[in-house]
Enzyme design. Structure first.
Site, PDB file in Angstrom:
ATOM      1  N   HIS A 154      40.469  -8.950   2.764  1.00  0.00           N
ATOM      2  CA  HIS A 154      40.998  -9.974   1.849  1.00  0.00           C
ATOM      3  C   HIS A 154      40.890 -11.334   2.556  1.00  0.00           C
ATOM      4  O   HIS A 154      41.265 -11.444   3.730  1.00  0.00           O
ATOM      5  CB  HIS A 154      42.467  -9.641   1.537  1.00  0.00           C
ATOM      6  CG  HIS A 154      43.126 -10.624   0.630  1.00  0.00           C
ATOM      7  ND1 HIS A 154      42.962 -10.582  -0.740  1.00  0.00           N
ATOM      8  CD2 HIS A 154      43.920 -11.686   0.893  1.00  0.00           C
ATOM      9  CE1 HIS A 154      43.645 -11.589  -1.279  1.00  0.00           C
ATOM     10  NE2 HIS A 154      44.238 -12.264  -0.314  1.00  0.00           N
TER      11      HIS A 154
ATOM     12  N   LEU B  93      48.747  -4.367  -5.090  1.00  0.00           N
ATOM     13  CA  LEU B  93      47.577  -5.201  -4.827  1.00  0.00           C
ATOM     14  C   LEU B  93      47.764  -6.066  -3.575  1.00  0.00           C
ATOM     15  O   LEU B  93      48.808  -6.696  -3.394  1.00  0.00           O
ATOM     16  CB  LEU B  93      47.360  -6.107  -6.046  1.00  0.00           C
ATOM     17  CG  LEU B  93      45.947  -6.644  -6.232  1.00  0.00           C
ATOM     18  CD1 LEU B  93      44.963  -5.499  -6.433  1.00  0.00           C
ATOM     19  CD2 LEU B  93      45.915  -7.590  -7.418  1.00  0.00           C
TER      20      LEU B  93
HETATM   21  C1  GRF Z   1      35.076 -11.418   0.251  1.00  0.00           C
HETATM   22  O1  GRF Z   1      35.558 -12.728   0.369  1.00  0.00           O
HETATM   23  C2  GRF Z   1      36.169 -10.425   0.467  1.00  0.00           C
HETATM   24  O2  GRF Z   1      37.125 -10.876   1.374  1.00  0.00           O
HETATM   25  C3  GRF Z   1      36.781 -10.320  -0.905  1.00  0.00           C
HETATM   26  O3  GRF Z   1      35.699 -10.396  -1.781  1.00  0.00           O
HETATM   27  C4  GRF Z   1      34.640 -11.127  -1.174  1.00  0.00           C
HETATM   28  C5  GRF Z   1      33.429 -10.238  -1.225  1.00  0.00           C
HETATM   29  O4  GRF Z   1      32.269 -10.896  -0.784  1.00  0.00           O
HETATM   30  N1  GRF Z   1      37.538  -9.106  -1.021  1.00  0.00           N
HETATM   31  P1  GRF Z   1      30.960 -10.054  -0.534  1.00  0.00           P
HETATM   32  O5  GRF Z   1      30.628  -9.336  -1.832  1.00  0.00           O
HETATM   33  O6  GRF Z   1      31.245  -9.090   0.578  1.00  0.00           O
HETATM   34  O7  GRF Z   1      29.910 -11.048  -0.163  1.00  0.00           O
END
Ligand code: GRF
Length: 216
Positions: A111, A146
């Protein structure tokens, strides 16, 4: 030692997935990416995974009357590929309670904030609006609530004067790509345990579950 069979769930770009695939290519890495599952057929990450020779599956949430029947089919797809450990990487569906219960202790998420601050969406903008001087990313176990669940590791970045959402997002993402493969390595090495909501990672130097980047 047998490698941990990892399944990655995505909905979009898949840059964290790509970082994990890259890490798993190195011979000593204790995990292998057994499959990538997306709830969206047009997720850009699917092509990256396929190009790397990793089995991909699309399970469209639109085809299901309720969350749990979707969740059960996602789970069945993972299990068909022998997945032992689930990594969420930009997976944008909210689960029924069944899924995190079924994978309890065997599923993690990343996250882009320092939890428990800033849950939900647009969290980089939330951090800018709050005026915090530090932000970053958090890897945590997934539980039905969540953006909650025991915290495993974090990486911190500065919030700089003049940052906009894109700049802060990019700075955090660079740390996500460092942190996530490292945390999955710890699971592959069997170092991670959790008790009473607190996570311990055996055999690391003190402080190793916090990465700090002073990069601008
Ligand atoms: C990332 O910022 C992650 O922290 C969040 O969703 C985004 C996904 O990016 N959960 P990606 O698809 O890995 O480029």
């Amino acid at each position: 030692m047998a490698k941990l069979k990892v399944g990655i769930l995505i909905s979009g770009r898949g840059s964290n997935m790509a970082a994990l695939i890259e890490a798993a290519r190195s011979p000593g890495y204790p995990g292998e990416i057994a499959c990538v599952v997306s709830n969206k057929a047009d997720a850009a990450g699917l092509a990256i995974a396929a190009a790397a020779g990793i089995p991909t599956v699309t399970v469209s949430h639109r085809a299901y009357p309720d969350r749990e029947s979707f969740d059960r089919d996602v789970s069945a797809a993972l299990e068909k590929h022998g997945v032992e450990f689930v990594v969420l990487a930009g997976f944008l569906r909210i689960f029924s309670n069944w899924f995190p219960q079924h994978w309890a202790g065997r599923m993690i998420n990343i996250h882009p904030s320092l939890l428990p601050s800033f849950k939900g969406l647009h969290v980089q903008q939330q951090a800018l609006d709050a005026g915090v001087r530090l932000s970053g990313c958090t890897v945590h176990f997934v539980i039905p609530d969540l953006d909650a669940g025991p915290i495993i590791a974090q990486a911190a970045v500065p919030v700089l004067e003049g940052d906009d959402e894109a700049a802060l997002t990019a700075r955090i993402l660079r740390q996500e790509h460092r942190l996530y493969p490292e945390v999955v390595r710890w699971f592959g090495e069997g170092r991670v345990s959790e008790s009473g909501g607190k996570v311990a990672v055996r055999g690391l130097a003190p402080g190793a579950t916090l990465l700090f980047s002073g990069e601008a």
